[in-house]
Enzyme design. Structure first.
Site, mmCIF file in Angstrom:
data_model
loop_
_atom_site.group_PDB
_atom_site.id
_atom_site.type_symbol
_atom_site.label_atom_id
_atom_site.label_comp_id
_atom_site.label_asym_id
_atom_site.label_seq_id
_atom_site.Cartn_x
_atom_site.Cartn_y
_atom_site.Cartn_z
ATOM 1 N N GLY A 46 0.875 -1.176 0.000
ATOM 2 C CA GLY A 46 0.000 0.000 0.000
ATOM 3 C C GLY A 46 0.904 1.215 0.000
ATOM 4 O O GLY A 46 1.858 1.272 -0.756
ATOM 5 N N GLU A 47 0.649 2.134 0.893
ATOM 6 C CA GLU A 47 1.490 3.326 1.011
ATOM 7 C C GLU A 47 2.006 3.371 2.446
ATOM 8 O O GLU A 47 1.222 3.578 3.377
ATOM 9 C CB GLU A 47 0.664 4.567 0.651
ATOM 10 C CG GLU A 47 1.445 5.856 0.677
ATOM 11 C CD GLU A 47 2.682 5.828 -0.235
ATOM 12 O OE1 GLU A 47 2.585 5.340 -1.372
ATOM 13 O OE2 GLU A 47 3.744 6.283 0.227
ATOM 14 N N SER A 48 3.302 3.187 2.616
ATOM 15 C CA SER A 48 3.831 2.986 3.967
ATOM 16 C C SER A 48 3.654 4.214 4.860
ATOM 17 O O SER A 48 3.457 4.070 6.069
ATOM 18 C CB SER A 48 5.305 2.575 3.907
ATOM 19 O OG SER A 48 6.064 3.568 3.250
ATOM 20 N N CYS A 78 6.114 -5.312 0.255
ATOM 21 C CA CYS A 78 6.217 -3.974 -0.313
ATOM 22 C C CYS A 78 6.149 -2.896 0.772
ATOM 23 O O CYS A 78 7.095 -2.762 1.534
ATOM 24 C CB CYS A 78 5.165 -3.814 -1.412
ATOM 25 S SG CYS A 78 5.662 -2.605 -2.635
ATOM 26 N N ARG A 105 13.091 3.446 -0.507
ATOM 27 C CA ARG A 105 11.707 3.479 -1.011
ATOM 28 C C ARG A 105 11.686 3.927 -2.464
ATOM 29 O O ARG A 105 12.506 4.724 -2.882
ATOM 30 C CB ARG A 105 10.869 4.472 -0.213
ATOM 31 C CG ARG A 105 10.563 4.018 1.170
ATOM 32 C CD ARG A 105 9.647 5.034 1.854
ATOM 33 N NE ARG A 105 8.376 5.172 1.178
ATOM 34 C CZ ARG A 105 7.576 6.237 1.309
ATOM 35 N NH1 ARG A 105 7.942 7.246 2.047
ATOM 36 N NH2 ARG A 105 6.434 6.267 0.667
ATOM 37 N N HIS A 170 4.975 -8.512 -4.769
ATOM 38 C CA HIS A 170 3.602 -8.851 -4.376
ATOM 39 C C HIS A 170 3.240 -10.297 -4.716
ATOM 40 O O HIS A 170 2.570 -10.545 -5.724
ATOM 41 C CB HIS A 170 2.617 -7.922 -5.087
ATOM 42 C CG HIS A 170 2.642 -6.522 -4.591
ATOM 43 N ND1 HIS A 170 1.850 -6.074 -3.553
ATOM 44 C CD2 HIS A 170 3.388 -5.466 -4.962
ATOM 45 C CE1 HIS A 170 2.087 -4.800 -3.324
ATOM 46 N NE2 HIS A 170 3.026 -4.403 -4.169
ATOM 47 N N GLU A 172 1.010 -12.020 -3.427
ATOM 48 C CA GLU A 172 -0.454 -12.193 -3.335
ATOM 49 C C GLU A 172 -1.143 -11.883 -4.660
ATOM 50 O O GLU A 172 -2.318 -12.195 -4.839
ATOM 51 C CB GLU A 172 -1.029 -11.331 -2.192
ATOM 52 C CG GLU A 172 -1.170 -9.842 -2.464
ATOM 53 C CD GLU A 172 0.142 -9.059 -2.419
ATOM 54 O OE1 GLU A 172 1.215 -9.673 -2.262
ATOM 55 O OE2 GLU A 172 0.073 -7.825 -2.567
HETATM 56 N N1 GLN Z 1 5.993 2.968 -2.656
HETATM 57 C C1 GLN Z 1 5.163 2.492 -1.586
HETATM 58 C C2 GLN Z 1 5.641 3.017 -0.234
HETATM 59 O O1 GLN Z 1 6.658 3.639 -0.151
HETATM 60 C C3 GLN Z 1 5.116 0.978 -1.553
HETATM 61 C C4 GLN Z 1 4.413 0.476 -2.780
HETATM 62 C C5 GLN Z 1 3.650 -0.807 -2.566
HETATM 63 O O2 GLN Z 1 3.391 -1.236 -1.446
HETATM 64 N N2 GLN Z 1 3.199 -1.391 -3.663
HETATM 65 O O3 GLN Z 1 4.999 2.806 0.740
#
Ligand code: GLN
Length: 198
Positions: A46-48, A78, A105, A170, A172
């Site tokens: 997701g987005e960390s 990820c 990242r 990923h 999943e």
């Molecule tokens: N770029 C995202 C982050 O820094 C990670 C991307 C992903 O989870 N697919 O959180």
């Protein structure tokens, strides 16, 4: 066996589908009560930074970090990998800080940030694994405690440290269950060890 999936943001559903396919009870984790009774935890992509803010808001950061320190198996994909790491190059964003790894990242550059390729992963046996990277991080280097399981052009994409497992890609999103099975076998080992001592 019950495996929790941190369900604050990101690719939660795909992990749930994968676990159910493998006959494992999957439970969404949204608050501290949801942590009770889980034998392992998946941190989805997701987005960390967004997930980190929500972890702080729901007071989940320290309880999960403590469970990890006590040996709860945790698998981060990820953004989940970023959250597991002790070090995020150039960032002070919230994290669990459990894995002895230095993470970059969005590190593959704009063009290469998302790609798919088949790569052999020795820990999974002969068949190559479909690596799907989406704005992916990578591990720059690991400390003594962590072991790289897959590297590509000097970048570590998959690593483990004791009961912690981290993938910059990923699994999943593939039909290939081997990495989830690898994690589940770690969880099963811990469940039976605990039963033996109980
Ligand atoms: N770029 C995202 C982050 O820094 C990670 C991307 C992903 O989870 N697919 O959180």
């Amino acid at each position: 066996m019950r495996i929790g999936i941190l369900a604050l943001q990101g690719a939660v559903r795909e992990h749930r589908v994968m676990l159910r396919r493998l006959g494992v009870d999957a439970a969404d984790v949204l608050n501290t009560e949801d942590l009770c009774g889980i034998d392992g935890l998946i941190l989805p992509g997701g987005e960390s930074t967004a997930i980190g803010k929500l972890l702080a808001r729901y007071a989940l950061l320290e309880p999960i970090a403590e469970l990890g320190r006590r040996g709860l198996p945790i698998f981060g994909t990820c953004a989940g990998l970023i959250l597991l790491a002790k070090h995020i190059n150039g960032s002070e964003q919230p994290r669990f800080g459990l894995m002895d790894a230095w993470v970059e990242r969005n590190a593959f550059g704009r063009q290469l940030a998302s790609f798919e390729a088949d790569m052999p992963v020795p820990a999974l046996g002969g068949e190559p694994f479909r690596i799907i990277c989406i704005r992916a991080p990578y591990i720059d280097r690991v400390g003594a405690g962590a072991v790289p399981l897959l590297s590509y052009e000097g970048k570590i994409l998959f690593a483990e440290q004791g009961s912690l497992l981290a993938a910059s890609f990923h699994p999943e999103l593939t039909g290939d269950t081997r990495i989830h099975e690898y994690f589940i076998s770690r969880v099963a080992g811990r469940v039976s060890a605990a039963a033996g001592h109980g």
